[in-house]
Design a protein around this motif. Structure first.
Motif, PDB file in Angstrom:
ATOM      1  N   VAL A   4      33.803  40.826  41.048  1.00 39.35           N
ATOM      2  CA  VAL A   4      34.680  41.293  42.123  1.00 39.35           C
ATOM      3  C   VAL A   4      34.786  42.814  41.999  1.00 39.35           C
ATOM      4  O   VAL A   4      35.289  43.342  41.009  1.00 39.35           O
ATOM      5  CB  VAL A   4      36.066  40.629  42.028  1.00 39.35           C
ATOM      6  CG1 VAL A   4      36.970  41.142  43.133  1.00 39.35           C
ATOM      7  CG2 VAL A   4      35.935  39.110  42.087  1.00 39.35           C
ATOM      8  N   THR A   5      34.300  43.495  43.028  1.00 40.31           N
ATOM      9  CA  THR A   5      34.073  44.938  42.934  1.00 40.31           C
ATOM     10  C   THR A   5      34.873  45.687  43.996  1.00 40.31           C
ATOM     11  O   THR A   5      34.961  45.260  45.155  1.00 40.31           O
ATOM     12  CB  THR A   5      32.563  45.222  43.124  1.00 40.31           C
ATOM     13  OG1 THR A   5      31.839  44.450  42.164  1.00 40.31           O
ATOM     14  CG2 THR A   5      32.247  46.698  42.943  1.00 40.31           C
ATOM     15  N   ASN A  10      40.650  49.947  49.992  1.00 39.66           N
ATOM     16  CA  ASN A  10      41.244  48.663  50.375  1.00 39.66           C
ATOM     17  C   ASN A  10      40.233  47.558  50.640  1.00 39.66           C
ATOM     18  O   ASN A  10      40.490  46.656  51.435  1.00 39.66           O
ATOM     19  CB  ASN A  10      42.156  48.844  51.604  1.00 39.66           C
ATOM     20  CG  ASN A  10      43.408  49.642  51.258  1.00 39.66           C
ATOM     21  OD1 ASN A  10      43.950  49.499  50.158  1.00 39.66           O
ATOM     22  ND2 ASN A  10      43.845  50.494  52.163  1.00 39.66           N
ATOM     23  N   THR A  11      39.087  47.619  49.966  1.00 40.55           N
ATOM     24  CA  THR A  11      38.047  46.613  50.184  1.00 40.55           C
ATOM     25  C   THR A  11      37.451  46.165  48.854  1.00 40.55           C
ATOM     26  O   THR A  11      36.997  46.985  48.062  1.00 40.55           O
ATOM     27  CB  THR A  11      36.910  47.180  51.070  1.00 40.55           C
ATOM     28  OG1 THR A  11      37.495  47.735  52.250  1.00 40.55           O
ATOM     29  CG2 THR A  11      35.927  46.091  51.459  1.00 40.55           C
ATOM     30  N   ILE A  43      45.223  49.851  43.040  1.00 40.62           N
ATOM     31  CA  ILE A  43      43.993  50.527  42.613  1.00 40.62           C
ATOM     32  C   ILE A  43      42.987  50.634  43.769  1.00 40.62           C
ATOM     33  O   ILE A  43      42.390  51.696  43.978  1.00 40.62           O
ATOM     34  CB  ILE A  43      43.359  49.758  41.427  1.00 40.62           C
ATOM     35  CG1 ILE A  43      44.203  49.948  40.164  1.00 40.62           C
ATOM     36  CG2 ILE A  43      41.907  50.195  41.190  1.00 40.62           C
ATOM     37  CD1 ILE A  43      43.883  48.955  39.060  1.00 40.62           C
ATOM     38  N   ILE A  44      42.806  49.540  44.517  1.00 43.37           N
ATOM     39  CA  ILE A  44      41.774  49.583  45.566  1.00 43.37           C
ATOM     40  C   ILE A  44      42.209  50.439  46.760  1.00 43.37           C
ATOM     41  O   ILE A  44      41.408  50.670  47.669  1.00 43.37           O
ATOM     42  CB  ILE A  44      41.351  48.164  46.037  1.00 43.37           C
ATOM     43  CG1 ILE A  44      42.515  47.432  46.717  1.00 43.37           C
ATOM     44  CG2 ILE A  44      40.787  47.361  44.870  1.00 43.37           C
ATOM     45  CD1 ILE A  44      42.098  46.124  47.390  1.00 43.37           C
ATOM     46  N   GLY A  45      43.450  50.933  46.705  1.00 46.44           N
ATOM     47  CA  GLY A  45      43.902  51.856  47.751  1.00 46.44           C
ATOM     48  C   GLY A  45      43.716  53.316  47.372  1.00 46.44           C
ATOM     49  O   GLY A  45      44.228  54.205  48.050  1.00 46.44           O
ATOM     50  N   LEU A 333      47.887  37.844  48.132  1.00 45.30           N
ATOM     51  CA  LEU A 333      48.845  38.593  47.304  1.00 45.30           C
ATOM     52  C   LEU A 333      49.432  39.750  48.108  1.00 45.30           C
ATOM     53  O   LEU A 333      50.648  39.987  48.101  1.00 45.30           O
ATOM     54  CB  LEU A 333      48.150  39.110  46.041  1.00 45.30           C
ATOM     55  CG  LEU A 333      49.047  39.931  45.107  1.00 45.30           C
ATOM     56  CD1 LEU A 333      50.203  39.098  44.571  1.00 45.30           C
ATOM     57  CD2 LEU A 333      48.245  40.516  43.947  1.00 45.30           C
ATOM     58  N   HIS A 334      48.553  40.471  48.796  1.00 45.76           N
ATOM     59  CA  HIS A 334      48.990  41.629  49.576  1.00 45.76           C
ATOM     60  C   HIS A 334      50.043  41.241  50.608  1.00 45.76           C
ATOM     61  O   HIS A 334      50.954  42.009  50.902  1.00 45.76           O
ATOM     62  CB  HIS A 334      47.767  42.261  50.251  1.00 45.76           C
ATOM     63  CG  HIS A 334      48.080  43.512  51.019  1.00 45.76           C
ATOM     64  ND1 HIS A 334      48.631  44.630  50.417  1.00 45.76           N
ATOM     65  CD2 HIS A 334      47.941  43.823  52.326  1.00 45.76           C
ATOM     66  CE1 HIS A 334      48.806  45.574  51.333  1.00 45.76           C
ATOM     67  NE2 HIS A 334      48.403  45.115  52.496  1.00 45.76           N
TER      68      HIS A 334
END
Ligand SMILES: [Zn+2]
Ligand SMILES: [Zn+2]
Length: 346
Positions: A4-5, A10-11, A43-45, A333-334
């Motif tokens: 999972v990368t 946000n992706t 983190i992904i943001g 979750l978001h």
């Protein structure tokens, strides 16, 4: 293998990557479960060109030893293990003092977070992860799916609680705000390891019902009435310790409003709330209050969390997702659709 990368802002995507090679001091762990944390959403943001882009996520990881590096001792193929949250150096002043969550080598001043699986090092939302054997702890017969979230969701509250352990006497009142991934474990740890009165708060009625069934003496809505209610419950004095596992403005305000003189606040949730401090007699903060910005936990905290889980005294409310459904898990979750902790299962 699947991984999972964090591919862009946000992706996340499940990409194919090579199974990692292991160094002489490393173990190849076959991942059994990887928890999904609000920190992963944060983190992904971080944007499209952050250094973390391209990295495999996942800092709550447990699994089974698949292969051993040439110099690894004390582990056997098939052993179940959990991966440390902070990949500490083990040698600096902080590590040697037992404050490895503050390791000055992997968490230099100004860093956003210490080096962790999924935060600067390949994470565990994958079929395999390579880990230095000294960053593993045994989990006995625990299912790695149930154990994985202990690496943060139980470790971090365990640490915050241990920093105020001397205040949690049988005649103390504890306020714990937020009953999500970390908060639902904090409540259970408090109930299992203290005799203090526990007042638990959340905005979700279902989570308040969970709290009543898992050791809260009082479970009340986290709303505009909460501060007055807590003060009334404590004879106008306030709570000995307040844990804030949310950290948004209303919960930060609540913590300041209900902590007693000489009490303590542990801010854990990263919701962006603020408080101001006035160095004057008219400050809104009572005299003697101790505030700590608690981060993660030490290896000792980890051992204690695992021991409580092995004894059946705490348990993560696991919501299972196939690793292939990671994008859905992040989305759920978001949008607040997870009660407990989402765990990706390869
Ligand atoms: Zn986390
Ligand atoms: Zn260190």
């Amino acid at each position: 293998m699947r991984a999972v990368t964090y591919v862009k802002n946000n992706t996340v995507e499940v990409l194919e990557k090579p199974v990692p090679e292991i160094a002489a001091d490393e173990v190849l762990l076959k991942v059994g479960g990887a928890g999904v944390c609000h920190s992963d959403i944060t983190i992904i943001g971080f944007g499209d060109d952050n250094p973390l882009v391209g990295g495999t996520l996942g800092h709550e990881v447990a699994g089974t030893v698949e292969r051993l590096g040439a110099d690894v001792a004390g582990w056997s193929v098939g052993d179940r293990a959990i991966v440390a949250l902070v990949l500490s150096c083990g040698q600096c002043r902080e590590c040697l003092a037992g404050r490895d969550n503050q390791c000055e080598v992997v968490a230099p001043r100004g860093s956003l977070a210490p080096l962790s699986p999924g935060i600067g090092s390949p994470g565990g939302m994958a079929d395999y992860i390579a880990v230095k054997s000294r960053h593993l702890d045994p989990i006995g017969a625990l299912d790695p799916v149930d154990a994985a979230p202990l690496a943060d969701a139980a470790l971090t509250p365990m640490h915050a609680i241990n920093t105020v352990r001397d205040r949690l006497s049988a005649d103390a009142t504890i306020v714990t705000i937020g009953l999500g991934g970390l908060g639902h474990m904090a409540l259970q740890i408090l109930a299992a390891t203290t005799g203090a009165r526990i007042i638990a708060l959340d905005t979700d009625p279902a989570k308040l019902a969970f709290a009543e069934a898992h050791g809260a003496d009082l479970a009340i809505p986290s709303d505009g009435e909460a501060a007055a209610r807590i003060l009334a419950e404590t004879g106008g004095i306030g709570a000995d310790v307040v844990f804030d596992f949310v950290g948004v403005q209303p919960t930060v305000d609540l913590a300041i409003a209900v902590v007693r003189g000489g009490g303590a606040i542990r801010f854990v949730g990263l919701g962006g709330g603020e408080f101001s401090y006035t160095a004057g007699a008219g400050s809104g903060l009572p005299w003697g209050v101790n505030i700590e910005r608690a981060y993660g936990g030490t290896r000792s905290d980890m051992r204690q969390a695992v021991a409580l889980a092995e004894a059946g005294k705490i348990a993560v409310e696991v919501v299972r997702y196939s690793l292939d459904d990671a994008v859905q898990a992040f989305d759920d979750l978001h949008h607040g659709r997870i009660a407990g902790r989402a765990v990706l299962v390869p």
